[in-house]
Design a protein around this motif. Structure first.
Motif, PDB file in Angstrom:
ATOM      1  N   ALA A  19       0.829  -1.206   0.000  1.00 49.21           N
ATOM      2  CA  ALA A  19       0.000   0.000   0.000  1.00 49.21           C
ATOM      3  C   ALA A  19       0.864   1.257   0.000  1.00 49.21           C
ATOM      4  N   ARG A  20       1.971   1.237   0.750  1.00 50.21           N
ATOM      5  CA  ARG A  20       2.864   2.402   0.742  1.00 50.21           C
ATOM      6  C   ARG A  20       3.450   2.625  -0.643  1.00 50.21           C
ATOM      7  N   PHE A  21       3.821   1.528  -1.314  1.00 52.53           N
ATOM      8  CA  PHE A  21       4.352   1.663  -2.670  1.00 52.53           C
ATOM      9  C   PHE A  21       3.340   2.348  -3.574  1.00 52.53           C
ATOM     10  N   TRP A  22       2.089   1.866  -3.549  1.00 50.62           N
ATOM     11  CA  TRP A  22       1.097   2.425  -4.454  1.00 50.62           C
ATOM     12  C   TRP A  22       0.712   3.849  -4.080  1.00 50.62           C
ATOM     13  N   ALA A  23       0.703   4.149  -2.800  1.00 55.06           N
ATOM     14  CA  ALA A  23       0.423   5.525  -2.394  1.00 55.06           C
ATOM     15  C   ALA A  23       1.504   6.475  -2.907  1.00 55.06           C
ATOM     16  N   GLU A  24       2.763   6.069  -2.765  1.00 57.95           N
ATOM     17  CA  GLU A  24       3.863   6.890  -3.283  1.00 57.95           C
ATOM     18  C   GLU A  24       3.817   6.967  -4.802  1.00 57.95           C
ATOM     19  N   ALA A  25       3.488   5.855  -5.443  1.00 62.40           N
ATOM     20  CA  ALA A  25       3.460   5.817  -6.900  1.00 62.40           C
ATOM     21  C   ALA A  25       2.404   6.760  -7.462  1.00 62.40           C
ATOM     22  N   LEU A  26       1.253   6.825  -6.801  1.00 67.92           N
ATOM     23  CA  LEU A  26       0.111   7.564  -7.328  1.00 67.92           C
ATOM     24  C   LEU A  26      -0.063   8.945  -6.711  1.00 67.92           C
ATOM     25  N   LYS A  91      10.964   2.777 -10.050  1.00 65.83           N
ATOM     26  CA  LYS A  91      12.063   1.842  -9.804  1.00 65.83           C
ATOM     27  C   LYS A  91      12.753   2.164  -8.482  1.00 65.83           C
ATOM     28  N   ALA A  92      12.907   3.431  -8.172  1.00 69.85           N
ATOM     29  CA  ALA A  92      13.513   3.823  -6.902  1.00 69.85           C
ATOM     30  C   ALA A  92      12.642   3.410  -5.717  1.00 69.85           C
ATOM     31  N   LEU A  93      11.337   3.322  -5.937  1.00 68.12           N
ATOM     32  CA  LEU A  93      10.418   2.900  -4.883  1.00 68.12           C
ATOM     33  C   LEU A  93      10.375   1.379  -4.714  1.00 68.12           C
TER      34      LEU A  93
END
Length: 246
Positions: A19-26, A91-93
């Protein structure tokens, strides 16, 4: 009587990390109301009156298999520079490039999130300029025309196009991502990503579920027990849930 897509539900071993990945991504925020469930959602998102969709990540013990998911997200970009910057940032995430059989010269980038869920970063497209960060929710299927018939009756989104190769829906309000059923192949493993639907205010959930069964949906037992949502599959076996409004 109708239903509206509200959540893209992702199963993950580590729900909070995904969820943190997708929050940062979006560019969204993270929230969690209970252990094992973490959401990534736009600021101010109201799941009872949804504009677009959010992402809900649910913890499961089993890791993703090597089989490609039947549902994935396509992300929007506004320019070639934005696409390159977004791919680098993802990629950095923790995203990684993946090969799902795409040609070497496709204009989009195919990546996977930290638990291997595939997604695409699309080249700029005029049709996606107002979708927000998620351009399309893509569902692999065998028969887009059959999916158009079922989902066209199941949800309140507008069917924009249907061919032998794909069926394309979007909210009748002209906001948020598109929902595309793309002709690829048959289902071989349980869905790791699925849609959750919510009834409109005043609509009865049990009546909506009965209506879906009459359209060809089938009850699904994934060990959910006594829960306020109902698990179903569409005529091609795509899993989805109908949520209760309270």
């Amino acid at each position: 009587m109708t239903l509206r897509p509200v959540l893209v539900n992702i199963k993950a071993v580590d729900d909070s990390a995904v969820a943190r990945f997708w929050a940062e991504a979006l560019g969204w925020e993270v929230s969690g109301s209970e252990p094992g469930a973490t959401a990534a959602k736009p600021v101010g998102f109201d799941w009872l009156q949804p504009v677009g969709v959010c992402i809900d990540v649910i913890a499961v013990p089993e890791p993703k298999t090597a089989t490609k998911n039947r549902v994935h997200l396509d992300l929007a970009t506004t320019s070639a520079a934005h696409q390159a910057e977004l791919v680098a940032r993802l990629k950095a995430l923790g995203a990684t490039p993946v090969d799902v059989g795409q040609d070497d010269d496709v204009p989009w980038a195919v990546l996977a999130d930290p638990e291997g869920n595939e997604f695409c970063v699309l080249e700029p497209r005029e049709s996606h300029r107002d979708t927000g960060p998620i351009a399309v929710i893509v569902v692999d299927c065998v028969d887009p025309r059959a999916m158009a018939r079922f989902w066209g009756e199941a949800i309140d989104w507008t069917l924009h196009e249907v061919t032998d190769d794909h069926a394309l829906f979007r909210s009748a309000k002209g906001v948020g991502p598109y929902l595309e059923f793309l002709r690829t192949g048959v289902k071989t493993v349980p869905d790791r990503i699925h849609l959750d639907l919510v009834p409109e205010p005043g609509d009865d959930k049990a009546a909506e579920v009965a209506r879906l069964r009459a359209l060809g949906a089938t009850d699904l037992d994934v060990g959910q027990g006594d829960v306020p949502w109902t698990c179903l599959t569409d005529p091609e076996g795509h899993e989805f849930c109908v949520l209760a409004r309270s």
